[in-house]
Scaffold this motif. Structure first.
Motif, mmCIF file in Angstrom:
data_model
loop_
_atom_site.group_PDB
_atom_site.id
_atom_site.type_symbol
_atom_site.label_atom_id
_atom_site.label_comp_id
_atom_site.label_asym_id
_atom_site.label_seq_id
_atom_site.Cartn_x
_atom_site.Cartn_y
_atom_site.Cartn_z
ATOM 1 N N GLU A 1 4.734 6.537 -0.166
ATOM 2 C CA GLU A 1 5.342 6.047 -1.399
ATOM 3 C C GLU A 1 6.567 5.190 -1.080
ATOM 4 O O GLU A 1 6.765 4.124 -1.670
ATOM 5 C CB GLU A 1 5.706 7.241 -2.297
ATOM 6 N N TYR B 1 5.281 1.868 0.435
ATOM 7 C CA TYR B 1 4.609 1.027 -0.559
ATOM 8 C C TYR B 1 5.650 0.260 -1.384
ATOM 9 O O TYR B 1 5.558 -0.957 -1.572
ATOM 10 C CB TYR B 1 3.732 1.886 -1.475
ATOM 11 N N GLY C 1 6.140 13.444 -1.583
ATOM 12 C CA GLY C 1 5.367 12.264 -1.235
ATOM 13 C C GLY C 1 4.144 12.632 -0.439
ATOM 14 O O GLY C 1 3.633 13.757 -0.550
ATOM 15 N N TRP D 1 12.459 5.619 -1.477
ATOM 16 C CA TRP D 1 11.872 4.836 -2.586
ATOM 17 C C TRP D 1 12.887 4.637 -3.693
ATOM 18 O O TRP D 1 12.939 3.571 -4.319
ATOM 19 C CB TRP D 1 10.596 5.504 -3.101
ATOM 20 N N PRO E 1 7.489 10.100 -7.099
ATOM 21 C CA PRO E 1 6.513 9.656 -6.096
ATOM 22 C C PRO E 1 5.080 9.700 -6.628
ATOM 23 O O PRO E 1 4.246 8.871 -6.245
ATOM 24 C CB PRO E 1 6.701 10.650 -4.947
ATOM 25 N N ILE F 1 4.269 6.461 -8.145
ATOM 26 C CA ILE F 1 4.039 5.424 -7.120
ATOM 27 C C ILE F 1 2.633 5.595 -6.544
ATOM 28 O O ILE F 1 1.877 4.639 -6.377
ATOM 29 C CB ILE F 1 5.092 5.530 -5.997
ATOM 30 N N TRP F 2 2.296 6.851 -6.242
ATOM 31 C CA TRP F 2 0.980 7.114 -5.650
ATOM 32 C C TRP F 2 -0.137 6.651 -6.575
ATOM 33 O O TRP F 2 -1.144 6.110 -6.129
ATOM 34 C CB TRP F 2 0.851 8.605 -5.309
#
Ligand SMILES: Nc1nc2c(c(=O)[nH]1)N[C@H]1C(S)=C(S)[C@@H](COP(=O)(O)OP(=O)(O)OC[C@H]3O[C@@H](n4cnc5c(=O)[nH]c(N)nc54)[C@H](O)[C@@H]3O)O[C@H]1N2
Ligand SMILES: Nc1nc2c(c(=O)[nH]1)N[C@H]1C(S)=C(S)[C@@H](COP(=O)(O)OP(=O)(O)OC[C@H]3O[C@@H](n4cnc5c(=O)[nH]c(N)nc54)[C@H](O)[C@@H]3O)O[C@H]1N2
Ligand SMILES: [Mo]
Length: 889
Positions: A318, A321, A653, A679, A700, A703-704
């Motif tokens: 995460e 990314y 994460g 992040w 997270p 984000i995932w």
């Protein structure tokens, strides 16, 4: 299977001894010598039960479950037998031990059965010399679990039995203390000990944990699942999860004992700006405003090609990314990379070229299916110890082991064939193995016919490399090459593991393709126990690159020009200009073409080769943001802004391990001080630069979910599914897809057939030179990890306090140095000073050094050469001379 237990019908799992079958369904039968990781032993007699048809009670740990058996677990005579056994143990047992650790299985049994301990503490039975493990043999009850787990799991034989009969007892093997034995500090013996005779020193010092959190180890690419024990927001200990498919209740010294860094006194916990030679702390708002302002200025003056970011192979998917999205969307650059560059980029490139997917073809579980295992340029017992121990056990249990490594590493002691090529000659040697396979007609003709193209052209090139023609140049006997070729081609399935001894060379990618060729030639791909498997480096190096911290690829290794869906999800165009990789960014900085760099979790100053050049590059930057747990060497020497990240124990994460497995990382404690998750920091800067909307992630998991939206092969891996032990291995495209343990089973990524690629050997540009007669290999050792920022701040540090230069007795004698003496190591590029060790692992003419200590600054010595395909540095071949160090004044 249905059996009757205490007058109840119970369904127990098949294939387990009675005791474990009962435990599996929650029926409590006491035991002191059983551990599911070990063969049943039948020593402690605590697990006695009645089985109908037997006149005497039986040890349930040694009893097979049979259909319809009738078992009684509690009765007056069983109770009195157990009581008698406990009283015997209590005779010599020190009472104090019980009060300090009441939750040990034996102590619970004493309490439950009202048995008082009557012994006294003998001082001579304590051994306090090991930095992580406290030993109190007053508490030893001769269950021999420590001895057995060291033999059966770790394969180290660090404990032994001495004496006979009732006088048998456990001592460290061949030494007075554990620390002087062959112990590798994996902690398995401590973990299994039912009394606390062996105990984590940290538990004694900090108190027993009050909470346990399951997470994934923050060190290497094996990805062991750990249970981390905490007490009052303090990490006390970490033990391996028993039901983890990766590590099956095993860990290594770093996962087990390398967590002290979290609470290290010099954790950097405040944002800071450079102030001349020092630093001053500022608020997060001020630090973030400054990062935004500096990048904005660089963009205005010199454009997006003059800025870059480096992701962290230590941070989560995460985190990485979000960082590459920031580079592309906010900075408008593809100048983004991570330390896969300096590590296994050639594996990704080579395997993508050969099979279509640049990742390990198989899984660690295949070790037990392989009849032959090849370990090429990987020192697995030190660098991937849980996998290394599994390979060692496979060899002990009859698998053929071929080791290809210039050094006599531990696995070489267990090998059927050990080939020792001159560093930098892998292509010669691997082509010679292929040539021998073709020459001796051992090619898998059926597999060629069905799945492989280009054999004829390949065979012509490869015939130039017959063992007898190249043996001299690679320094390996032709007959030994042929022996390895025969074993690999015929004793199948045969599985290849490789490491940096393959990739960190000027022939890195070429040699990976050579390995893939061998697998194709012999049909050793697409089946269990076969394939080509890079032993990936850090906990999330596979993931950091996979998330898109790569100049040429977006998330999921999507080529930038061929992934239009990203622009849809991100609501903006992806920059088209080619990005610079990490090596090129430093080159650009050195000539004044890169002005601002943001480095997350990567100590480039200490770990990049040719440190004098690195220094020049870093000193030329206007802005260097370092985001890390510590003021590492990059931060200390060159950063202009420091942002304190929290460790992976302090955030949620996922990591991706070396077998394409995504596993959960779970917050164990709250972030320390003012530190923040990577992040969050990146999103805050994006916000400050006017891009809040695309970085408005709540957590997270959010984000995932975006990652799954842009990465089709990961779409089926929700957090809910990843919560299970072992997570999932990609490809996993849909919510009901089980994940993929084996790639290329029926065809390759691009189609049903893959080509063989003829590869020619190109000698290293690091040529021989009369002033530098020795060849230096650099690499790792068990007890320290890479830059050492974490292991040097943990208990493990005491196990290895300095870098060392290993060399053969012959070279040491010729130079006139003795073991332990400090030497000056000089190459064309620079000098480092460190203690020498005379080592039987080294051949004359070669030496080996580690790079974990900033005081050694070993990378002063390594050079500028790179793999031409990926720019991965040639860390494994530097010509040097070694001199006696200057005498202390
Ligand atoms: N304890 C510990 N574990 C680690 C790390 C650590 O620092 N410490 N680091 C992690 C990271 S980032 C990585 S990438 C991995 C690396 O793990 P490995 O790949 O095992 O790394 P190295 O020890 O650098 O090198 C491996 C071997 O390559 C051999 N070698 C050198 N040149 C040649 C050659 O030309 N041919 C062949 N066949 N072999 C050669 C060396 O002798 C050495 O034994 O470990 C990870 N795990
Ligand atoms: N001579 C020589 N040099 C080498 C090599 C070699 O074989 N020989 N190997 C190379 C290889 S393979 C590698 S991978 C590199 C490794 O080099 P590095 O990546 O620099 O080494 P690491 O020690 O893994 O740690 C990176 C940094 O991450 C920080 N960190 C840890 N967790 C987090 C987190 O969650 N967030 C943030 N922001 N920071 C975190 C650590 O404090 C540390 O400063 O070294 C390379 N250098
Ligand atoms: Mo690495």
């Amino acid at each position: 299977m249905r059996i009757t237990v205490d007058d109840r019908a119970v369904d127990v799992p098949d294939g387990l001894p009675l005791l474990r079958a009962l435990h599996a369904v929650g029926i409590d039968v006491p035991s002191l010598c059983d551990d599911p990781r070990l063969a049943p032993y039948g020593e402690c007699r605590m697990c006695l039960v009645h089985v109908e048809g037997h006149t005497q009670p039986v040890a349930s740990c040694l009893t097979e479950v049979t259909p319809d058996m009738t078992v009684t677990t509690a009765s007056a005579d069983l109770e009195s037998a157990r009581h008698g056994m406990l009283e015997m143990l209590a005779q010599h047992y020190p009472p104090l031990a019980i009060t300090t650790s009441a939750d040990k299985p034996l102590h619970e049994l004493f309490a439950l059965n009202d048995v008082p301990a009557l012994g006294r503490d003998r001082a001579d039975l304590h051994d306090d010399t090991h930095p992580c493990i406290a030993i109190d043999m007053n508490r030893c009850i001769d269950c021999f679990r420590c001895v057995r787990i060291c033999d059966e799991v770790q394969g180290q034989f660090a404990w032994q039995l001495v004496g006979r009969g009732a006088d048998t007892h456990v001592v460290p093997s061949g030494a007075d203390t554990l620390v002087a034995s062959p112990c590798v500090s994996c902690g398995a013996c401590v973990d299994t000990c039912p009394t606390g005779a062996l105990e984590d020193r940290s538990v004694i010092e900090l108190g027993r944990p009050t909470r346990w959190t399951r997470t994934t180890c923050p060190y290497c690419g094996v990805g062991c699942e750990l249970l981390v024990g905490t007490r009052e927001e303090h990490v006390v200990t970490a033990v391996p999860a028993l039901d983890a498919p990766v590590n099956h209740g095993h860990a290594c010294v770093k996962g087990r004992y390398g967590h002290g860094f979290v609470h290290a006194g010099d954790r950097a916990l405040e944002p800071m700006l450079r102030d001349g030679d020092g630093w001053h702390s500022v608020s997060w708002e001020a630090a973030i405003a400054r990062v935004a302002e500096d990048f904005r200025r660089a963009l205005e003056r010199t454009g997006p090609k003059s800025v870059g970011v480096l992701g962290s192979a230590r941070a989560t998917n995460e985190d990485n990314y979000v960082l590459q999205k920031f580079a592309r969307l906010v900075l408008g650059t593809n100048n983004v990379d991570c330390c896969a560059r300096v590590c296994h980029a050639p594996s990704a490139a080579g395997l993508r070229h050969a099979f279509g997917t640049g990742a390990a073809t198989n899984s660690f579980a295949d070790i037990e299916h392989a009849r032959t295992i090849v370990v090429c340029g990987a020192n697995a017992t030190e660098n991937h110890p849980v996998v290394g121990a599994r390979i060692k056990q496979a060899a002990r249990h009859g698998a053929t082991l071929i080791v290809i490594d210039p050094r006599r590493i531990e696995l070489a002691e267990h090998a059927d064939v050990h080939l020792r090529p001159v560093p930098g000659t892998n292509v010669l040697l691997l082509n010679a193995i292929a040539a021998a396979i073709i020459d001796e007609r051992l090619v898998d003709e059926g597999f060629m016919h069905e799945r492989v193209d280009g054999f004829d052209e390949y065979a012509v090139t490869t015939a130039q490399y017959l063992p007898e023609r190249v043996a001299g140049r690679c320094g390996v006997d032709a007959d030994a090459i042929r022996a390895a070729a025969r074993l690999y081609a015929t004793n199948r399935p045969a599985m290849i593991f490789h490491g940096l001894g393959v990739t960190e060379h000027a022939q890195g990618t070429a040699a990976v393709v050579c390995l893939a060729n061998l697998a194709l030639l012999t049909g050793n791909v697409g089946r269990a126990g076969s394939g080509v498997n890079p032993l990936r480096g850090q906990n999330n190096v596979q993931g950091a690159a996979h998330m898109g911290c790569e100049p040429d690829f977006l998330t999921g290794f999507a080529p930038i020009a061929a992934a239009p869906w990203f622009a849809d999800v991100w609501g903006a165009a992806i920059p088209e200009a080619d990005g610079l990789d990490a090596m090129e960014m430093l080159d650009a900085a050195a000539v004044g073409a890169l002005h601002a760099l943001w480095v997350v979790g990567w100590d480039i100053r200490q770990t990049q080769p040719n440190a004098t050049m690195t220094e020049r590059a870093l000193a030329s930057l206007d802005t260097l943001v370092v985001q890390d747990l510590f003021l590492n060497e990059t931060a200390r020497q060159h950063a202009t802004i420091f942002l304190p990240a929290c460790s992976t124990f302090e955030k949620n994460g996922t990591f991706m391990n070396g077998e394409r497995r995504v596993q959960r990382v779970r917050k164990v404690i709250e972030p320390l001080g003012n530190s923040r998750a990577d992040w969050e920091i990146v999103c805050a800067v994006a916000d400050a630069m006017g891009q809040a909307e695309q970085f408005a992630f709540a957590d997270p998991a959010a984000i995932w979910d975006e990652i799954r939206a842009v990465w089709p092969a990961g779409a089926g891996m929700s957090y809910a599914r990843l919560d299970a032990p072992g997570g999932l291995q990609w490809p996993c495209p849909t919510d009901d897809h089980p994940g993929t343990t084996l790639l290329h089973a029926n065809g390759f990524t691009a189609g049903p057939r893959a080509p063989l690629h003829p590869i020619d050997h190109t000698p290293s540009p690091e040529d021989e030179h009369p002033d530098f007669p020795l060849l230096l290999i650099t690499g790792r050792a068990l007890d320290q990890f890479n830059s050492g920022t974490m292991t040097r701040r943990s208990l493990t540090n005491a196990l290895r306090t300095t870098d060392t230069l290993d060399l053969s007795a012959a070279d040491a004698a010729a130079i006139g140095i003795t073991d332990g003496e400090r030497v000056e190591l000089t190459s064309r590029y620079g000098t480092a000073v460190l203690p020498a060790r005379v080592s039987h692992a080294m051949q004359a003419g070669q030496c080996f050094a580690t790079f974990s200590d900033p005081d050694t600054d070993l990378n002063r010595v390594t050079g500028p050469h790179r793999d031409p395909v990926t720019n991965t540095p040639e860390y494994k071949r530097t010509m040097v001379n070694v001199r006696r160090g200057k005498r202390e004044p």
